[in-house]
Motif scaffolding. Structure first.
Motif, short mmCIF file in Angstrom:
data_model
loop_
_atom_site.label_atom_id
_atom_site.label_comp_id
_atom_site.label_asym_id
_atom_site.label_seq_id
_atom_site.Cartn_x
_atom_site.Cartn_y
_atom_site.Cartn_z
N ALA A 1 0.84 -1.20 0.00
CA ALA A 1 0.00 0.00 0.00
C ALA A 1 0.87 1.25 0.00
N PHE A 2 0.44 2.25 -0.73
CA PHE A 2 1.19 3.48 -0.91
C PHE A 2 0.34 4.65 -0.46
N PHE A 3 0.95 5.55 0.26
CA PHE A 3 0.26 6.75 0.70
C PHE A 3 1.06 7.94 0.21
N GLY A 4 0.37 8.91 -0.32
CA GLY A 4 1.05 10.10 -0.80
C GLY A 4 0.49 10.53 -2.13
N PRO A 5 1.20 11.40 -2.84
CA PRO A 5 0.70 11.90 -4.12
C PRO A 5 0.63 10.81 -5.18
N ALA A 6 -0.23 11.01 -6.14
CA ALA A 6 -0.37 10.05 -7.25
C ALA A 6 0.93 9.99 -8.05
N HIS A 7 1.18 8.86 -8.64
CA HIS A 7 2.38 8.67 -9.45
C HIS A 7 2.21 9.41 -10.77
N PRO A 8 3.28 10.02 -11.31
CA PRO A 8 3.16 10.70 -12.61
C PRO A 8 2.85 9.69 -13.71
N PRO A 9 2.37 10.17 -14.86
CA PRO A 9 2.05 9.26 -15.98
C PRO A 9 3.27 8.44 -16.41
N LEU A 10 3.00 7.24 -16.92
CA LEU A 10 4.05 6.35 -17.42
C LEU A 10 4.35 6.69 -18.87
N ARG A 11 5.58 6.97 -19.18
CA ARG A 11 5.97 7.24 -20.56
C ARG A 11 6.22 5.91 -21.25
N LEU A 12 5.38 5.59 -22.23
CA LEU A 12 5.49 4.31 -22.93
C LEU A 12 6.55 4.38 -24.01
N ARG A 13 7.03 3.22 -24.42
CA ARG A 13 8.09 3.16 -25.43
C ARG A 13 7.70 2.19 -26.54
N GLY A 14 8.39 2.32 -27.66
CA GLY A 14 8.23 1.37 -28.76
C GLY A 14 6.98 1.53 -29.60
N LEU A 15 6.23 2.63 -29.41
CA LEU A 15 5.01 2.84 -30.19
C LEU A 15 5.27 3.77 -31.36
N ASP A 16 4.41 3.73 -32.36
CA ASP A 16 4.49 4.61 -33.51
C ASP A 16 3.98 5.99 -33.09
N PRO A 17 4.82 7.04 -33.11
CA PRO A 17 4.37 8.36 -32.65
C PRO A 17 3.28 8.97 -33.52
N GLY A 18 3.17 8.55 -34.78
CA GLY A 18 2.16 9.10 -35.67
C GLY A 18 0.83 8.36 -35.64
N ALA A 19 0.75 7.27 -34.88
CA ALA A 19 -0.48 6.46 -34.83
C ALA A 19 -1.30 6.83 -33.60
N ARG A 20 -2.56 6.38 -33.59
CA ARG A 20 -3.43 6.53 -32.43
C ARG A 20 -3.65 5.15 -31.82
N TYR A 21 -3.76 5.12 -30.51
CA TYR A 21 -3.94 3.87 -29.78
C TYR A 21 -5.18 3.97 -28.91
N ARG A 22 -5.96 2.88 -28.90
CA ARG A 22 -7.20 2.83 -28.13
C ARG A 22 -7.07 1.82 -27.00
N ASP A 23 -7.51 2.24 -25.81
CA ASP A 23 -7.59 1.34 -24.66
C ASP A 23 -8.75 0.40 -24.93
N GLU A 24 -8.49 -0.90 -24.97
CA GLU A 24 -9.52 -1.86 -25.33
C GLU A 24 -10.60 -2.01 -24.26
N ASP A 25 -10.34 -1.56 -23.05
CA ASP A 25 -11.34 -1.68 -21.99
C ASP A 25 -12.19 -0.43 -21.82
N THR A 26 -11.57 0.75 -21.97
CA THR A 26 -12.31 2.00 -21.74
C THR A 26 -12.71 2.71 -23.02
N GLY A 27 -12.03 2.41 -24.13
CA GLY A 27 -12.30 3.10 -25.38
C GLY A 27 -11.57 4.43 -25.53
#
Length: 105
Positions: free
Chosen positions: A45-71
């Motif tokens: 368990a963690f207490f404190g501020p939220a973690h900053p966003p995760l910078r993903l790697r290996g993706l095409d910067p010119g493409a769009r990506y959809r979360d399959e669960d949330t859309g």
């Protein structure tokens, strides 16, 4: 999306190493960068501020990506530059979240 082939044959990126913070994260990207899976877990368990966003790697910067669960959709450049906001983890120890992204354009 089947996860096993992606883990076995995809490229692995360790986004947050174990023991270096409150969260650990690993990303798998298929060779064509069409699909990616991000696994985030919190060993205790963690207490404190939220973690900053995760910078993903290996993706095409010119493409769009959809979360399959949330859309929700993001550009590959946004996921690499700003990052993916970590989904809400359940309370308690050993909490985890899985984000499945698929290239749509």
């Amino acid at each position: 999306m089947l996860i096993r082939p992606l883990v076995r044959h995809g490229h692995q990126y360790r986004l947050l190493a174990p023991g270096e913070g409150a969260l650990t994260a690993v990303q798998y990207v298929d060779p064509d960068a069409d699909r990616t899976v991000v696994l985030v877990w919190r060993p205790s368990a963690f207490f404190g501020p939220a973690h900053p966003p995760l910078r993903l790697r290996g993706l095409d910067p010119g493409a769009r990506y959809r979360d399959e669960d949330t859309g929700a959709e993001w550009s590959g450049a946004t996921l690499a530059g700003f990052g993916l906001t970590i989904p809400g983890l359940p309370d308690g120890d050993c909490a985890s979240a899985l984000v499945r992204l698929r290239r749509v354009v």
